[in-house]
Design a protein around this motif. Structure first.
Motif, short mmCIF file in Angstrom:
data_model
loop_
_atom_site.label_atom_id
_atom_site.label_comp_id
_atom_site.label_asym_id
_atom_site.label_seq_id
_atom_site.Cartn_x
_atom_site.Cartn_y
_atom_site.Cartn_z
N GLY A 193 0.73 -1.21 -0.03
CA GLY A 193 -0.01 -0.24 0.04
C GLY A 193 1.05 1.20 0.03
N LEU A 194 1.97 1.21 -0.28
CA LEU A 194 2.84 2.51 -0.25
C LEU A 194 2.89 3.03 -1.54
CD1 LEU A 194 4.85 3.97 1.64
CD2 LEU A 194 6.76 2.67 0.63
N ASP A 195 2.46 4.18 -1.77
CA ASP A 195 1.98 5.01 -3.07
C ASP A 195 3.16 5.57 -3.85
OD1 ASP A 195 -0.57 4.17 -2.67
OD2 ASP A 195 -0.96 5.97 -1.70
N CYS A 196 4.08 6.19 -3.23
CA CYS A 196 5.07 7.09 -3.85
C CYS A 196 6.63 6.72 -3.29
CB CYS A 196 4.95 8.25 -4.22
SG CYS A 196 4.83 9.18 -2.54
N ALA A 197 7.51 7.01 -4.08
CA ALA A 197 8.75 6.86 -3.54
C ALA A 197 9.17 8.07 -2.44
CB ALA A 197 9.85 7.35 -4.81
N ASN A 198 8.48 9.26 -2.57
CA ASN A 198 8.87 10.38 -1.79
C ASN A 198 8.17 9.79 -0.11
OD1 ASN A 198 9.55 13.01 -0.73
ND2 ASN A 198 7.62 13.56 -0.96
N ASN A 225 19.06 0.48 11.62
CA ASN A 225 19.35 1.09 10.20
C ASN A 225 17.85 0.65 9.55
OD1 ASN A 225 19.96 2.19 7.76
ND2 ASN A 225 21.02 0.25 7.30
N ALA A 226 17.14 1.33 8.88
CA ALA A 226 16.19 1.21 8.00
C ALA A 226 16.38 1.36 6.49
CB ALA A 226 14.90 2.02 8.66
N ASN A 227 15.84 0.40 5.67
CA ASN A 227 15.95 0.66 4.28
C ASN A 227 14.82 0.29 3.45
OD1 ASN A 227 16.91 1.15 1.57
ND2 ASN A 227 18.45 -0.59 1.79
N ILE A 228 13.88 1.22 2.97
CA ILE A 228 12.89 0.83 2.17
C ILE A 228 12.96 1.10 0.82
CG2 ILE A 228 10.60 1.63 1.76
CD1 ILE A 228 10.32 2.51 4.34
N ASN A 229 12.75 -0.03 -0.04
CA ASN A 229 12.85 0.01 -1.45
C ASN A 229 11.71 0.18 -1.96
OD1 ASN A 229 13.19 -0.99 -4.22
ND2 ASN A 229 14.91 -1.97 -3.65
N PHE A 230 11.31 1.18 -2.46
CA PHE A 230 9.78 1.38 -2.75
C PHE A 230 9.60 0.52 -4.44
CE2 PHE A 230 6.98 3.83 -6.13
CZ PHE A 230 6.22 3.67 -5.64
N MET A 231 10.35 0.35 -5.18
CA MET A 231 10.17 -0.56 -6.37
C MET A 231 9.92 -1.99 -6.05
SD MET A 231 10.11 1.68 -8.68
CE MET A 231 10.26 0.74 -10.21
N MET A 232 10.45 -2.40 -5.16
CA MET A 232 10.63 -3.83 -4.74
C MET A 232 9.30 -3.76 -3.46
SD MET A 232 12.51 -5.61 -6.57
CE MET A 232 12.84 -7.02 -5.60
N GLN A 233 8.82 -2.92 -3.04
CA GLN A 233 7.80 -2.82 -1.97
C GLN A 233 8.58 -3.77 -0.93
OE1 GLN A 233 4.52 -1.12 -2.23
NE2 GLN A 233 5.98 -0.24 -3.30
N ARG A 234 9.84 -3.32 -0.43
CA ARG A 234 10.21 -4.21 0.74
C ARG A 234 11.06 -3.32 1.63
NH1 ARG A 234 12.59 -9.57 -2.20
NH2 ARG A 234 10.64 -10.24 -2.80
N MET A 235 11.15 -3.39 3.04
CA MET A 235 12.02 -2.82 4.09
C MET A 235 12.76 -3.82 4.53
SD MET A 235 10.49 -0.55 7.24
CE MET A 235 9.27 -1.97 7.94
N GLU A 236 13.98 -3.32 4.85
CA GLU A 236 15.07 -4.15 5.71
C GLU A 236 15.22 -3.37 6.92
OE1 GLU A 236 19.25 -6.42 5.37
OE2 GLU A 236 18.10 -5.69 3.56
N LEU A 237 15.06 -3.90 7.95
CA LEU A 237 15.67 -3.18 9.33
C LEU A 237 16.77 -3.85 9.80
CD1 LEU A 237 12.03 -2.92 10.81
CD2 LEU A 237 13.42 -1.22 9.97
N GLU A 238 17.60 -3.22 10.49
CA GLU A 238 18.61 -3.57 11.58
C GLU A 238 18.37 -2.98 12.91
OE1 GLU A 238 22.63 -3.07 10.03
OE2 GLU A 238 21.77 -3.55 8.14
N PHE A 239 18.13 -3.75 14.00
CA PHE A 239 17.69 -3.22 15.26
C PHE A 239 18.36 -4.37 16.25
CE2 PHE A 239 14.35 -6.03 13.32
CZ PHE A 239 14.00 -7.18 14.58
N ASP A 240 18.03 -3.70 17.64
CA ASP A 240 18.36 -4.50 18.73
C ASP A 240 17.63 -5.74 19.02
OD1 ASP A 240 19.33 -5.49 21.25
OD2 ASP A 240 18.88 -3.63 22.42
N GLU A 241 18.14 -6.79 18.76
CA GLU A 241 17.34 -8.12 19.02
C GLU A 241 16.84 -8.28 20.34
OE1 GLU A 241 19.78 -12.11 19.17
OE2 GLU A 241 20.88 -10.76 17.58
N ASN A 242 17.44 -7.69 21.38
CA ASN A 242 16.91 -7.86 22.48
C ASN A 242 15.52 -7.12 22.65
OD1 ASN A 242 19.22 -9.47 23.27
ND2 ASN A 242 20.31 -7.47 23.75
N HIS A 243 15.26 -6.49 21.97
CA HIS A 243 13.88 -5.50 22.23
C HIS A 243 12.95 -5.89 20.97
CE1 HIS A 243 15.18 -3.92 25.93
NE2 HIS A 243 16.52 -3.69 25.03
N ARG A 244 12.91 -6.92 20.31
CA ARG A 244 12.27 -7.18 18.86
C ARG A 244 10.95 -6.88 18.94
NH1 ARG A 244 12.44 -11.48 14.53
NH2 ARG A 244 10.33 -11.49 13.96
#
Length: 73
Positions: A9-14, A31-50
């Protein structure tokens, strides 16, 4: 820890860039990385507080982009 999500449901790159910046401000997110074209998000976070971090991220998404849904891959 790194985890990937499908974004629905993400509509635009902006919008994706603004959402990415908002998510990066969440406490515990390294770190958070959203790839609009692939409609994916990759997160890096503290696994102790998932669960806590994922809940916070979902709240940020609902505030910034109410129609967007994320699903863990």
């Amino acid at each position: 820890m790194s985890i990937k999500f499908k974004i629905i449901g993400l509509d635009c790159a902006n919008c994706a860039a603004e959402l990415e910046r908002a998510i990066q401000k969440v406490s515990g997110v390294e770190n958070a990385n959203i790839n609009f074209m692939m409609q994916r998000m990759e997160l890096e976070f503290d696994e102790n507080h998932r669960e806590e971090i994922i809940d916070k991220i979902k709240k940020v998404i609902k505030k910034e982009e109410p129609d967007v849904i994320i699903e863990e891959m």
